[in-house]
Design a protein around this motif. Structure first.
Motif: not given
Length: 107
Positions: A2-3, A6, A99
């Motif tokens: 997810l990082q 982003y 996050q």
């Protein structure tokens, strides 16, 4: 994972808006009056201008609410990024750092 997503959105959110803004600056300089005239030149561009303005207010509220809840620091940075580039950069940057904060707190 997810990082990384982003981070990619941060890069796109910076590069794509500036690919349109830099040529304007090179041609007209920092002509604020002309900038707003072109931003609201017709109903469609006005629609997008108003959408970005409201989205920015939502982002600022979310940044300070969620950032305070998670005890994040330097929340003003995301507002500055929003003002200098746009929601397309400020939001994914905040979500990236958020996050990281969430993952650190769960470890």
């Amino acid at each position: 994972m997810l990082q990384s997503f982003y981070l990619i959105l941060c890069i796109l959110g910076f590069v794509l808006p500036y690919s349109q803004f830099v040529p304007f600056l090179l041609e007209h300089g920092l002509d604020i009056k002309l900038f707003f005239e072109q931003l609201f030149a017709n109903r469609i561009s006005g629609f997008f201008g108003m959408d970005v303005a409201v989205s920015s207010l939502v982002l600022w509220t979310f940044v300070f609410w969620e950032g305070t809840r998670l005890k994040m620091r330097y929340l003003w940075v995301y507002v500055v990024c929003n003002l200098l580039v746009g929601v397309s950069f400020g939001l994914p940057l905040f979500l990236l750092i958020r996050q990281r904060q969430v993952e650190q707190q769960t470890d």
